[in-house]
Design a protein around this motif. Sequence first.
Motif, PDB file in Angstrom:
ATOM      1  N   SER A  85      26.968  90.468  41.187  1.00  0.00           N
ATOM      2  CA  SER A  85      26.218  91.255  42.184  1.00  0.00           C
ATOM      3  C   SER A  85      25.407  91.918  41.821  1.00  0.00           C
ATOM      4  CB  SER A  85      26.990  91.412  43.376  1.00  0.00           C
ATOM      5  OG  SER A  85      27.786  92.594  42.834  1.00  0.00           O
ATOM      6  N   SER A  86      25.575  92.741  40.522  1.00  0.00           N
ATOM      7  CA  SER A  86      24.859  93.618  39.986  1.00  0.00           C
ATOM      8  C   SER A  86      23.724  93.555  39.060  1.00  0.00           C
ATOM      9  CB  SER A  86      25.654  94.780  39.158  1.00  0.00           C
ATOM     10  OG  SER A  86      26.456  94.093  38.060  1.00  0.00           O
ATOM     11  N   LEU A  87      23.844  91.936  38.588  1.00  0.00           N
ATOM     12  CA  LEU A  87      22.942  91.332  37.853  1.00  0.00           C
ATOM     13  C   LEU A  87      21.416  91.118  38.309  1.00  0.00           C
ATOM     14  CD1 LEU A  87      25.039  88.561  36.016  1.00  0.00           C
ATOM     15  CD2 LEU A  87      24.495  90.971  35.223  1.00  0.00           C
ATOM     16  N   PRO A  88      20.615  91.030  37.888  1.00  0.00           N
ATOM     17  CA  PRO A  88      19.209  90.765  38.468  1.00  0.00           C
ATOM     18  C   PRO A  88      19.136  89.194  38.760  1.00  0.00           C
ATOM     19  CG  PRO A  88      18.866  90.849  35.810  1.00  0.00           C
ATOM     20  CD  PRO A  88      20.390  91.375  36.384  1.00  0.00           C
ATOM     21  N   LYS A  89      18.127  89.110  39.389  1.00  0.00           N
ATOM     22  CA  LYS A  89      18.164  87.595  40.183  1.00  0.00           C
ATOM     23  C   LYS A  89      17.913  86.793  39.170  1.00  0.00           C
ATOM     24  CE  LYS A  89      17.778  84.296  43.569  1.00  0.00           C
ATOM     25  NZ  LYS A  89      16.724  84.388  44.774  1.00  0.00           N
ATOM     26  N   GLU A  90      17.014  87.142  38.158  1.00  0.00           N
ATOM     27  CA  GLU A  90      16.583  86.128  37.106  1.00  0.00           C
ATOM     28  C   GLU A  90      17.752  85.634  36.146  1.00  0.00           C
ATOM     29  OE1 GLU A  90      14.968  89.121  37.716  1.00  0.00           O
ATOM     30  OE2 GLU A  90      13.382  88.444  38.502  1.00  0.00           O
ATOM     31  N   LYS A  91      18.832  86.528  35.991  1.00  0.00           N
ATOM     32  CA  LYS A  91      19.822  86.172  35.388  1.00  0.00           C
ATOM     33  C   LYS A  91      20.851  85.550  36.045  1.00  0.00           C
ATOM     34  CE  LYS A  91      22.888  86.518  31.912  1.00  0.00           C
ATOM     35  NZ  LYS A  91      22.647  85.803  30.764  1.00  0.00           N
ATOM     36  N   LEU A  92      21.032  85.828  37.205  1.00  0.00           N
ATOM     37  CA  LEU A  92      21.910  84.946  38.395  1.00  0.00           C
ATOM     38  C   LEU A  92      21.177  83.342  38.190  1.00  0.00           C
ATOM     39  CD1 LEU A  92      22.563  87.401  40.952  1.00  0.00           C
ATOM     40  CD2 LEU A  92      24.072  86.453  39.207  1.00  0.00           C
ATOM     41  N   GLU A  93      19.654  83.304  38.327  1.00  0.00           N
ATOM     42  CA  GLU A  93      19.135  81.869  38.290  1.00  0.00           C
ATOM     43  C   GLU A  93      19.563  81.334  37.012  1.00  0.00           C
ATOM     44  OE1 GLU A  93      14.923  82.683  39.026  1.00  0.00           O
ATOM     45  OE2 GLU A  93      15.341  82.742  41.161  1.00  0.00           O
ATOM     46  N   ASP A  94      19.499  81.955  35.837  1.00  0.00           N
ATOM     47  CA  ASP A  94      19.875  81.442  34.400  1.00  0.00           C
ATOM     48  C   ASP A  94      21.119  80.778  34.564  1.00  0.00           C
ATOM     49  OD1 ASP A  94      17.252  82.131  33.402  1.00  0.00           O
ATOM     50  OD2 ASP A  94      17.923  83.914  32.503  1.00  0.00           O
ATOM     51  N   ILE A  95      22.098  81.597  34.813  1.00  0.00           N
ATOM     52  CA  ILE A  95      23.496  81.104  35.082  1.00  0.00           C
ATOM     53  C   ILE A  95      23.875  79.822  35.881  1.00  0.00           C
ATOM     54  CG2 ILE A  95      25.795  81.770  35.880  1.00  0.00           C
ATOM     55  CD1 ILE A  95      24.994  84.568  35.118  1.00  0.00           C
ATOM     56  N   ALA A  96      22.982  79.986  36.982  1.00  0.00           N
ATOM     57  CA  ALA A  96      23.078  78.873  37.924  1.00  0.00           C
ATOM     58  C   ALA A  96      22.487  77.222  37.403  1.00  0.00           C
ATOM     59  CB  ALA A  96      22.361  79.167  39.283  1.00  0.00           C
ATOM     60  N   LEU A  97      21.383  77.787  36.649  1.00  0.00           N
ATOM     61  CA  LEU A  97      20.886  76.403  35.904  1.00  0.00           C
ATOM     62  C   LEU A  97      21.611  76.061  34.483  1.00  0.00           C
ATOM     63  CD1 LEU A  97      16.949  77.646  35.434  1.00  0.00           C
ATOM     64  CD2 LEU A  97      17.856  75.860  36.758  1.00  0.00           C
ATOM     65  N   VAL A  98      22.331  76.880  34.087  1.00  0.00           N
ATOM     66  CA  VAL A  98      23.218  76.409  32.947  1.00  0.00           C
ATOM     67  C   VAL A  98      24.435  75.608  33.614  1.00  0.00           C
ATOM     68  CG1 VAL A  98      24.790  77.187  31.215  1.00  0.00           C
ATOM     69  CG2 VAL A  98      22.589  78.258  31.326  1.00  0.00           C
ATOM     70  N   ASP A  99      25.075  76.370  34.493  1.00  0.00           N
ATOM     71  CA  ASP A  99      26.148  75.572  35.203  1.00  0.00           C
ATOM     72  C   ASP A  99      25.804  74.248  35.960  1.00  0.00           C
ATOM     73  OD1 ASP A  99      27.650  77.642  34.334  1.00  0.00           O
ATOM     74  OD2 ASP A  99      27.842  78.636  36.079  1.00  0.00           O
ATOM     75  N   GLY A 100      24.604  74.344  36.546  1.00  0.00           N
ATOM     76  CA  GLY A 100      24.057  72.876  37.322  1.00  0.00           C
ATOM     77  C   GLY A 100      23.872  72.073  36.034  1.00  0.00           C
ATOM     78  N   GLY A 101      23.142  72.413  34.826  1.00  0.00           N
ATOM     79  CA  GLY A 101      23.277  71.353  34.017  1.00  0.00           C
ATOM     80  C   GLY A 101      24.598  70.819  33.381  1.00  0.00           C
ATOM     81  N   LEU A 102      25.496  71.427  33.316  1.00  0.00           N
ATOM     82  CA  LEU A 102      26.727  71.298  33.015  1.00  0.00           C
ATOM     83  C   LEU A 102      27.569  70.150  34.123  1.00  0.00           C
ATOM     84  CD1 LEU A 102      28.387  74.517  31.737  1.00  0.00           C
ATOM     85  CD2 LEU A 102      27.827  72.335  30.235  1.00  0.00           C
ATOM     86  N   VAL A 103      27.318  70.304  35.463  1.00  0.00           N
ATOM     87  CA  VAL A 103      27.922  69.607  36.315  1.00  0.00           C
ATOM     88  C   VAL A 103      27.070  68.321  36.692  1.00  0.00           C
ATOM     89  CG1 VAL A 103      26.541  70.301  38.470  1.00  0.00           C
ATOM     90  CG2 VAL A 103      29.075  69.522  38.785  1.00  0.00           C
ATOM     91  N   SER A 104      25.942  68.454  36.216  1.00  0.00           N
ATOM     92  CA  SER A 104      24.940  66.918  36.304  1.00  0.00           C
ATOM     93  C   SER A 104      25.062  66.041  35.090  1.00  0.00           C
ATOM     94  CB  SER A 104      23.503  67.487  36.255  1.00  0.00           C
ATOM     95  OG  SER A 104      23.014  68.198  37.248  1.00  0.00           O
TER      96      SER A 104
END
Length: 215
Positions: free
Chosen positions: A127-146
């Motif tokens: 929750s302390s991370l900037p939105k851009e970093k959280l988006e990067d994490i979501a993209l990486v994890d989204g690629g793994l599940v895809s």
Amino acid sequence: MAAELKVEQEFSKVIRERRSVRKYDPSWKISDEEIKELLAEATLAPSSSNLQPWRFIVITDQEIKEKLLPIAYNQAQVTEASAMIAVLGDTEAYSNAEAIYGHASASGLMPEDVAAAMAKRSREGYSSLPKEKLEDIALVDGGLVSMQLMLAARARGYDTVPMGGFDPAGLKELFQISDRYIPVMLIALGKAAVEGRPTGRLSLEEIAYWNGFQS
């Protein structure tokens, strides 16, 4: 040993036979139950701190596919494939930390105090991370599940294609997706009308380096 070798060979076959298919048999339909089974297998993929930020919109209704078509730049597979799956990333996945680790504790996978500490650390850290970093994490994890979803589909004899060519803003507008979630990709799922073609790959000598890197 023979059984292990057979599993290895079958897995290798799935990887090697997966193709990006763009022409689908529109008469073939996959059941909702099978899609649920595929998604369940896909979500065994790893994610950052096991926060599982992936979310899915499964589109099987033909009228909704027609609305999605221009958003995906009129790519024919949108309306011809049995299902379209929009993969989203949750930038506030940390808000589920207590539920995720609480479930792990209740299932006997970790002690209750360890689960509580990990949930607290995950929520506070992410929750302390900037939105851009959280988006990067979501993209990486989204690629793994895809990728796991596409391999699970191939293992069952189905075909897929990952699609990055779409208008994210248009997708969010169509499905009224809040800014908490970011579109990762679209995945067409169905039976090939025309088999996907093998494509060339760079050699390992061109892409892999041991104990260093050469640009």
